[in-house]
Design a protein around this motif. Structure first.
Motif, short mmCIF file in Angstrom:
data_model
loop_
_atom_site.label_atom_id
_atom_site.label_comp_id
_atom_site.label_asym_id
_atom_site.label_seq_id
_atom_site.Cartn_x
_atom_site.Cartn_y
_atom_site.Cartn_z
N PRO A 137 59.89 46.30 50.41
CA PRO A 137 59.77 45.93 49.00
C PRO A 137 59.94 47.17 48.12
O PRO A 137 59.82 48.30 48.59
CB PRO A 137 58.34 45.39 48.89
CG PRO A 137 57.91 45.12 50.29
CD PRO A 137 58.70 46.02 51.17
N THR A 138 60.19 46.94 46.85
CA THR A 138 60.34 48.05 45.92
C THR A 138 58.97 48.69 45.66
O THR A 138 57.93 48.09 45.93
CB THR A 138 60.91 47.57 44.57
OG1 THR A 138 59.94 46.70 43.96
CG2 THR A 138 62.24 46.85 44.76
N ILE A 139 59.00 49.88 45.09
CA ILE A 139 57.76 50.57 44.71
C ILE A 139 56.96 49.70 43.73
O ILE A 139 55.74 49.62 43.84
CB ILE A 139 58.07 51.95 44.09
CG1 ILE A 139 58.64 52.90 45.14
CG2 ILE A 139 56.84 52.54 43.43
CD1 ILE A 139 57.67 53.31 46.22
N GLU A 140 57.65 49.04 42.81
CA GLU A 140 56.96 48.18 41.84
C GLU A 140 56.26 47.02 42.55
O GLU A 140 55.12 46.67 42.21
CB GLU A 140 57.95 47.65 40.79
CG GLU A 140 58.49 48.71 39.85
CD GLU A 140 59.60 49.57 40.47
OE1 GLU A 140 60.24 49.14 41.47
OE2 GLU A 140 59.81 50.69 39.98
N GLU A 141 56.93 46.41 43.52
CA GLU A 141 56.32 45.30 44.26
C GLU A 141 55.13 45.78 45.09
O GLU A 141 54.10 45.12 45.16
CB GLU A 141 57.36 44.64 45.17
CG GLU A 141 58.42 43.89 44.40
CD GLU A 141 59.61 43.50 45.27
OE1 GLU A 141 60.20 42.45 44.97
OE2 GLU A 141 59.94 44.23 46.22
N ILE A 142 55.28 46.94 45.71
CA ILE A 142 54.19 47.50 46.50
C ILE A 142 53.00 47.81 45.60
O ILE A 142 51.85 47.51 45.94
CB ILE A 142 54.66 48.76 47.26
CG1 ILE A 142 55.66 48.37 48.34
CG2 ILE A 142 53.47 49.50 47.87
CD1 ILE A 142 56.36 49.55 49.00
N SER A 143 53.25 48.38 44.45
CA SER A 143 52.19 48.70 43.51
C SER A 143 51.46 47.44 43.06
O SER A 143 50.23 47.39 43.00
CB SER A 143 52.77 49.44 42.31
OG SER A 143 51.77 49.72 41.37
N LYS A 144 52.22 46.40 42.75
CA LYS A 144 51.63 45.13 42.31
C LYS A 144 50.78 44.52 43.43
O LYS A 144 49.68 44.03 43.19
CB LYS A 144 52.76 44.18 41.90
CG LYS A 144 52.30 42.92 41.23
CD LYS A 144 53.50 42.13 40.73
CE LYS A 144 53.07 40.88 40.02
NZ LYS A 144 54.20 40.10 39.53
N LEU A 145 51.29 44.58 44.65
CA LEU A 145 50.55 44.06 45.79
C LEU A 145 49.25 44.83 45.98
O LEU A 145 48.18 44.24 46.18
CB LEU A 145 51.40 44.14 47.06
CG LEU A 145 50.69 43.77 48.36
CD1 LEU A 145 50.27 42.30 48.34
CD2 LEU A 145 51.58 44.07 49.54
N CYS A 146 49.31 46.14 45.93
CA CYS A 146 48.11 46.98 46.09
C CYS A 146 47.09 46.69 45.00
O CYS A 146 45.89 46.61 45.28
CB CYS A 146 48.48 48.46 46.11
SG CYS A 146 49.32 48.98 47.60
N ASP A 147 47.54 46.52 43.77
CA ASP A 147 46.63 46.22 42.67
C ASP A 147 45.92 44.89 42.90
O ASP A 147 44.71 44.77 42.71
CB ASP A 147 47.38 46.18 41.33
CG ASP A 147 47.78 47.54 40.83
OD1 ASP A 147 47.23 48.55 41.32
OD2 ASP A 147 48.68 47.61 39.97
N ARG A 148 46.68 43.88 43.31
CA ARG A 148 46.09 42.56 43.54
C ARG A 148 45.11 42.60 44.72
O ARG A 148 44.02 42.05 44.65
CB ARG A 148 47.19 41.53 43.79
CG ARG A 148 46.69 40.14 44.02
CD ARG A 148 46.06 39.57 42.74
NE ARG A 148 45.57 38.25 43.01
CZ ARG A 148 44.27 37.93 42.95
NH1 ARG A 148 43.38 38.81 42.56
NH2 ARG A 148 43.87 36.73 43.24
#
Length: 135
Positions: A20-31
């Motif tokens: 996944p993109t860095i943005e997707e990974i960041s969103k996943l980690c936040d959630r």
């Protein structure tokens, strides 16, 4: 929308086609972080449950475990820790676990202590190398 990106990250991770993109990974980690923060440090787990320890980034061992034991929502899992650090697929392993935690929070129990270790230690280094982020 949340269901879409979790499925996308989950699919990308399991198939190994692309991370996944860095943005997707960041969103996943936040959630995942919000879910873990809302959980008590002592949780009650319904049985039957499969207890798993010491994955050490062995994605294919984890996938084999799911093949044999079933994937959520058919099965419950308690992951004790040591998710990353020795195997070649630490990022994929922790992403898969985080996706499953976000998608099935009551069926997947993760040790919060090890999640923070993953993110602070290996995870950032491994993500940077695999996504070609230059410092």
């Amino acid at each position: 929308m949340e269901s879409y990106w979790v499925e996308h990250v989950l699919g990308s991770t399991v198939t190994g086609v692309t991370l996944p993109t860095i943005e997707e990974i960041s969103k996943l980690c936040d959630r995942a972080k919000r879910i873990l923060e809302d959980e008590s440090s002592v949780v009650s787990i319904q049985t039957p449950v499969t207890v798993v320890g010491d994955l050490h980034g062995q994605l294919y061992d984890l996938l084999e475990l799911f093949r044999i034991g079933g994937l959520c929502p058919e099965s419950r899992y308690l992951f004790l820790g040591d998710y990353v650090d020795r195997g070649h697929h630490s990022v994929e392993t922790i992403l898969l676990l985080l996706c499953l935690k976000v998608k099935h929070p009551s069926l997947v129990t993760l040790s919060e202590q090890y999640i923070y270790y993953c993110i602070l230690y290996i995870f950032c280094i491994d993500i940077a190398s695999k996504t070609a982020v230059k410092s």
